[in-house]
Design a protein around this motif. Structure first.
Motif, PDB file in Angstrom:
ATOM      1  N   GLY A 320       0.770  -1.232   0.000  1.00 33.35           N
ATOM      2  CA  GLY A 320       0.000   0.000   0.000  1.00 33.35           C
ATOM      3  C   GLY A 320       0.796   1.274   0.000  1.00 33.35           C
ATOM      4  N   GLY A 321       2.113   1.218   0.269  1.00 34.31           N
ATOM      5  CA  GLY A 321       2.945   2.388   0.088  1.00 34.31           C
ATOM      6  C   GLY A 321       3.027   3.364   1.238  1.00 34.31           C
ATOM      7  N   LYS A 322       2.559   2.997   2.433  1.00 28.74           N
ATOM      8  CA  LYS A 322       2.721   3.894   3.574  1.00 28.74           C
ATOM      9  C   LYS A 322       4.143   3.781   4.119  1.00 28.74           C
ATOM     10  CE  LYS A 322      -1.858   4.487   5.667  1.00 28.74           C
ATOM     11  NZ  LYS A 322      -2.625   4.275   6.914  1.00 28.74           N
ATOM     12  N   THR A 323       4.764   4.932   4.391  1.00 32.41           N
ATOM     13  CA  THR A 323       6.079   4.948   5.029  1.00 32.41           C
ATOM     14  C   THR A 323       5.984   5.843   6.254  1.00 32.41           C
ATOM     15  OG1 THR A 323       7.079   6.924   4.044  1.00 32.41           O
ATOM     16  CG2 THR A 323       7.007   4.931   2.681  1.00 32.41           C
ATOM     17  N   GLY A 324       6.964   5.759   7.151  1.00 33.40           N
ATOM     18  CA  GLY A 324       6.886   6.665   8.288  1.00 33.40           C
ATOM     19  C   GLY A 324       7.886   6.370   9.375  1.00 33.40           C
ATOM     20  N   ILE A 325       8.075   7.374  10.239  1.00 34.28           N
ATOM     21  CA  ILE A 325       8.877   7.216  11.438  1.00 34.28           C
ATOM     22  C   ILE A 325       8.101   7.793  12.617  1.00 34.28           C
ATOM     23  CG2 ILE A 325      11.114   7.181  10.299  1.00 34.28           C
ATOM     24  CD1 ILE A 325      11.446  10.121  10.926  1.00 34.28           C
ATOM     25  N   ASN A 326       8.508   7.390  13.808  1.00 33.22           N
ATOM     26  CA  ASN A 326       7.831   7.818  15.021  1.00 33.22           C
ATOM     27  C   ASN A 326       8.460   9.099  15.584  1.00 33.22           C
ATOM     28  OD1 ASN A 326       6.420   5.394  14.752  1.00 33.22           O
ATOM     29  ND2 ASN A 326       7.841   4.301  16.089  1.00 33.22           N
ATOM     30  N   THR A 327       7.688   9.827  16.386  1.00 27.90           N
ATOM     31  CA  THR A 327       8.195  10.996  17.103  1.00 27.90           C
ATOM     32  C   THR A 327       7.784  10.870  18.563  1.00 27.90           C
ATOM     33  OG1 THR A 327       6.239  12.419  16.950  1.00 27.90           O
ATOM     34  CG2 THR A 327       7.695  12.346  15.017  1.00 27.90           C
ATOM     35  N   ALA A 328       8.214  11.803  19.367  1.00 29.57           N
ATOM     36  CA  ALA A 328       7.829  11.800  20.776  1.00 29.57           C
ATOM     37  C   ALA A 328       6.331  12.003  20.938  1.00 29.57           C
ATOM     38  CB  ALA A 328       8.590  12.899  21.525  1.00 29.57           C
ATOM     39  N   PHE A 329       5.677  12.521  19.893  1.00 30.30           N
ATOM     40  CA  PHE A 329       4.247  12.797  19.977  1.00 30.30           C
ATOM     41  C   PHE A 329       3.385  11.602  19.558  1.00 30.30           C
ATOM     42  CE2 PHE A 329       6.291  16.905  19.451  1.00 30.30           C
ATOM     43  CZ  PHE A 329       5.715  17.622  20.492  1.00 30.30           C
ATOM     44  N   GLY A 330       3.997  10.595  18.915  1.00 29.30           N
ATOM     45  CA  GLY A 330       3.204   9.438  18.512  1.00 29.30           C
ATOM     46  C   GLY A 330       3.829   8.677  17.361  1.00 29.30           C
ATOM     47  N   LYS A 331       3.112   7.648  16.935  1.00 24.72           N
ATOM     48  CA  LYS A 331       3.605   6.687  15.957  1.00 24.72           C
ATOM     49  C   LYS A 331       3.307   7.154  14.536  1.00 24.72           C
ATOM     50  CE  LYS A 331       3.139   1.689  15.059  1.00 24.72           C
ATOM     51  NZ  LYS A 331       4.483   1.234  15.404  1.00 24.72           N
ATOM     52  N   ASN A 332       4.314   7.061  13.660  1.00 24.18           N
ATOM     53  CA  ASN A 332       4.148   7.334  12.217  1.00 24.18           C
ATOM     54  C   ASN A 332       3.619   8.738  11.923  1.00 24.18           C
ATOM     55  OD1 ASN A 332       4.989   4.713  11.574  1.00 24.18           O
ATOM     56  ND2 ASN A 332       2.907   3.911  11.719  1.00 24.18           N
ATOM     57  N   LEU A 333       4.002   9.711  12.747  1.00 27.74           N
ATOM     58  CA  LEU A 333       3.502  11.065  12.520  1.00 27.74           C
ATOM     59  C   LEU A 333       4.300  11.807  11.449  1.00 27.74           C
ATOM     60  CD1 LEU A 333       2.546  12.196  16.128  1.00 27.74           C
ATOM     61  CD2 LEU A 333       1.086  11.294  14.318  1.00 27.74           C
ATOM     62  N   LEU A 334       5.439  11.274  11.057  1.00 26.56           N
ATOM     63  CA  LEU A 334       6.172  11.767   9.886  1.00 26.56           C
ATOM     64  C   LEU A 334       6.196  10.640   8.862  1.00 26.56           C
ATOM     65  CD1 LEU A 334       9.271  13.565  11.475  1.00 26.56           C
ATOM     66  CD2 LEU A 334       7.187  14.616  10.594  1.00 26.56           C
ATOM     67  N   GLY A 335       5.681  10.894   7.682  1.00 24.70           N
ATOM     68  CA  GLY A 335       5.651   9.819   6.686  1.00 24.70           C
ATOM     69  C   GLY A 335       5.132  10.285   5.344  1.00 24.70           C
ATOM     70  N   THR A 336       5.124   9.360   4.405  1.00 25.19           N
ATOM     71  CA  THR A 336       4.685   9.651   3.037  1.00 25.19           C
ATOM     72  C   THR A 336       3.913   8.455   2.495  1.00 25.19           C
ATOM     73  OG1 THR A 336       6.729   8.712   2.135  1.00 25.19           O
ATOM     74  CG2 THR A 336       6.707  11.089   2.546  1.00 25.19           C
ATOM     75  N   PHE A 337       3.231   8.676   1.399  1.00 23.31           N
ATOM     76  CA  PHE A 337       2.712   7.586   0.574  1.00 23.31           C
ATOM     77  C   PHE A 337       3.703   7.409  -0.572  1.00 23.31           C
ATOM     78  CE2 PHE A 337      -1.190   9.067   2.597  1.00 23.31           C
ATOM     79  CZ  PHE A 337      -1.796   7.864   2.952  1.00 23.31           C
ATOM     80  N   TYR A 338       4.317   6.243  -0.669  1.00 21.88           N
ATOM     81  CA  TYR A 338       5.371   6.032  -1.678  1.00 21.88           C
ATOM     82  C   TYR A 338       5.373   4.560  -2.057  1.00 21.88           C
ATOM     83  CZ  TYR A 338       9.858   6.959  -4.024  1.00 21.88           C
ATOM     84  OH  TYR A 338      10.857   7.130  -4.945  1.00 21.88           O
ATOM     85  N   GLN A 339       4.974   4.279  -3.298  1.00 23.66           N
ATOM     86  CA  GLN A 339       4.803   2.892  -3.715  1.00 23.66           C
ATOM     87  C   GLN A 339       6.141   2.230  -4.070  1.00 23.66           C
ATOM     88  OE1 GLN A 339       2.015   1.466  -3.266  1.00 23.66           O
ATOM     89  NE2 GLN A 339       0.817   3.328  -2.895  1.00 23.66           N
ATOM     90  N   PRO A 340       6.272   0.947  -3.743  1.00 21.57           N
ATOM     91  CA  PRO A 340       7.508   0.231  -4.077  1.00 21.57           C
ATOM     92  C   PRO A 340       7.578  -0.138  -5.556  1.00 21.57           C
ATOM     93  CG  PRO A 340       5.953  -1.274  -3.054  1.00 21.57           C
ATOM     94  CD  PRO A 340       5.325   0.101  -3.015  1.00 21.57           C
ATOM     95  N   LEU A 341       8.765  -0.510  -5.971  1.00 20.28           N
ATOM     96  CA  LEU A 341       8.990  -1.012  -7.326  1.00 20.28           C
ATOM     97  C   LEU A 341       8.518  -2.454  -7.437  1.00 20.28           C
ATOM     98  CD1 LEU A 341      10.422  -0.122 -10.016  1.00 20.28           C
ATOM     99  CD2 LEU A 341      12.491  -1.180  -9.101  1.00 20.28           C
TER     100      LEU A 341
END
Length: 548
Positions: A320-341
């Motif tokens: 589905g192409g969801k990417t992300g990293i966690n922050t002190a404020f919560g899970k996956n709050l920085l991320g993008t939609f980016y499909q794999p090859l």
């Protein structure tokens, strides 16, 4: 037709590779195993021409030889299934290569230089090798031909071991590759395939080679996966002349952080990563989310390849192409939609997964049934316990079912903009995420365990709100409990405060106009989105399930 013939032999098998790779020796043994004829194309060409191959080259030139070679091979493939040993240059000829790829199961017998040199040391009948230093000539041929041999369907490394071991490897690979399931994800502008099967990691090089414009990859792998499986992957890539740079990262949710993101992007930029050079995420959901986020942002986007190694990542996060990293404020709050090859899911890798990790991944399969597929949930009730005993067939079925389910939803709502679309995949996630955040992503609860607990809490909440039959909630709770997944906060053995859990909801990604959008249920397979959950109802739910 031979009595022992099965689906593996319904198509002819062609062996390609350099001189000394063992095409004739292995071809005869392979044909004997499957009880089908063995044919050497060079011998058939000489019969047809009435003279030796050397004479054909001398009298008529290579162009005429390749024309005759094509005609002979086409004739040989018109009748019954055979094992065909081809000349070293046959697969290099475009027309013959296309014929072999269309009509046969092509197998490249890949040999390192020292092995071939050892095998042909005393050969005097190889005109190609009589014009200079054998090592230099073979090195040149490898540089020219190996990238083209890599287009074969299967690649079999030929080691300096007994030939029977290589034969067993060919037979095993043929039988298992036949079981590979390919799921197309036809997203507009970024279509790709998900490949699911057992032992398909060994064919990663063959699967990737046609997709790469640059024959180099950067592999992001967690330390646990590296210890078990990295050699298998790099061997497969090396066999198809794909070079690698390896970055080993720590295992665990804490790796999905700004610190590791910054560290890895700096290392990649130091290596002078180019825009066409892919990043492979080889690991679980943490590796996939972090690797995908890096790939989507570095140089404004480089190709990204998913090779998930956990059940959770194979059935959910790699699709589905969801990417992300966690922050002190919560899970996956920085991320993008980016499909794999491409996605390559080798279910054989799951055998090294701890039982707890397997259960955590299983929760996402159950979740899929709870969203809109009551038959899938019933399948889980019937087969879940056996699947969690590492049954290979059930694991493959489960990954296929879950990926097909998620793909259908992603195709309808790639960017999570439809209230009745991809948002429904968040069943159990809002409550699961606040538990993970409160515990600081310390491994006390795994993501899949949090999803299982979150689903149970949502079903209990909806029964409490009189919108879900209590018998459905009982089925859900009983099933999760029966496979050893948490169904209440009391199962965590860690004191949690309801007020602190509620504070984490303020950072939920699904907040709209100050209210969290929850995925609620009218029963098993009947989900909907609502912002009408009252704070006092959530507090009551959390406290009744063990929060202070």
């Amino acid at each position: 037709m031979p009595d022992n013939q099965n689906a593996v032999q319904l198509r002819p098998i062609s062996l390609v590779g350099l001189m000394g790779a063992g095409k004739t020796t292995l071809g005869k043994k392979l044909a004997n195993h499957f009880n089908i004829p063995f044919v050497d194309s060079d011998i058939e060409i000489e019969k047809t021409a009435g003279c030796s191959i050397a004479d054909i080259f001398e009298l008529y030139g290579e162009k005429e030889f390749r024309r005759l070679e094509y005609q002979v091979i086409r004739r040989l493939l018109m009748d019954q299934p055979i094992v065909l040993a081809t000349g070293g240059g046959a697969f290099i000829h475009t027309k013959t290569r296309n014929l072999l790829k269309e009509k046969t199961r092509t197998i490249w017998l890949h040999c390192e230089l020292d092995i071939i040199l050892q095998r042909i040391a005393h050969h005097t009948h190889r005109p190609l090798l009589n014009s200079g230093d054998k090592k230099d000539i073979l090195s040149s041929l490898m540089s020219e031909r190996y990238p083209i041999y890599a287009e074969a369907e299967l690649t079999i490394p030929c080691q300096q071991s007994k030939i029977e071991l290589t034969l067993d490897k060919i037979i095993f690979t043929l039988e298992n590759s036949d079981k590979m399931y390919t799921l197309p994800v036809d997203l507009p502008g970024s279509p790709y395939n998900i490949h699911i099967g057992t032992h398909i990691l060994e064919q990663a090089g063959s699967l990737l080679y046609p997709l790469l414009s640059v024959k180099k990859v950067y592999i992001l792998v967690d330390e646990t996966v590296a210890a078990y499986h990295l050699d298998t992957l790099t061997t497969s890539l090396r066999a198809t002349q794909i070079s690698t740079e390896i970055f080993v990262i720590p295992s665990g949710e804490s790796t999905k952080s700004l610190k590791h993101y910054e560290d890895l992007t700096h290392k990649l930029l130091e290596k002078k990563i180019e825009r066409q050079t892919p990043i492979i995420a080889f690991g679980g959901g943490v590796t996939g989310d972090l690797g995908g986020f890096i790939a989507s942002t570095i140089l404004r986007g480089v190709p990204f390849i998913q090779m998930p190694t956990t059940l959770l990542s194979q059935v959910d996060s790699s699709v589905g192409g969801k990417t992300g990293i966690n922050t002190a404020f919560g899970k996956n709050l920085l991320g993008t939609f980016y499909q794999p090859l491409i996605v390559i899911s080798d279910t054989h890798l799951l055998r090294t997964l701890p039982k707890r990790e397997l259960k955590a991944g299983y929760a996402e399969i159950v979740k899929a049934g709870l969203i809109n597929d009551p038959l899938l949930f019933k399948w889980c009730e019937t087969y879940g316990s056996s699947l969690l005993e590492y049954d290979p067939n059930l694991l493959s079925q489960a990954v296929q079912k879950a990926c097909s389910f998620k793909t259908d939803i992603v195709l309808q709502d790639q960017f999570e903009r439809n209230a009745k679309g991809r948002n429904l995949l968040n069943l159990g996630h809002s409550l699961g995420h606040i538990i993970e955040a409160e515990l600081g992503y310390n491994g006390c609860i795994l993501h899949g365990e949090a999803v299982a607990l979150g689903c149970c809490l949502i079903f209990k909440l909806c029964t409490q709100m009189n919108c879900c039959p209590p018998e459905d909630t009982e089925r859900v709770v009983n099933h999760f409990r029966s496979v050893g997944l948490p169904v209440s906060l009391q199962d965590l053995k860690t004191p949690l405060h309801a007020s602190k859990l509620m504070s984490h909801l303020l950072h939920d990604k699904k907040i709209k106009n100050g209210k969290v959008s929850f995925v609620l249920v009218n029963g098993i397979g009947k989900t909907f989105i609502s912002q009408e959950v009252k704070e006092k109802e959530l507090l009551l739910l959390l406290r009744e399930n063990g929060a202070q």
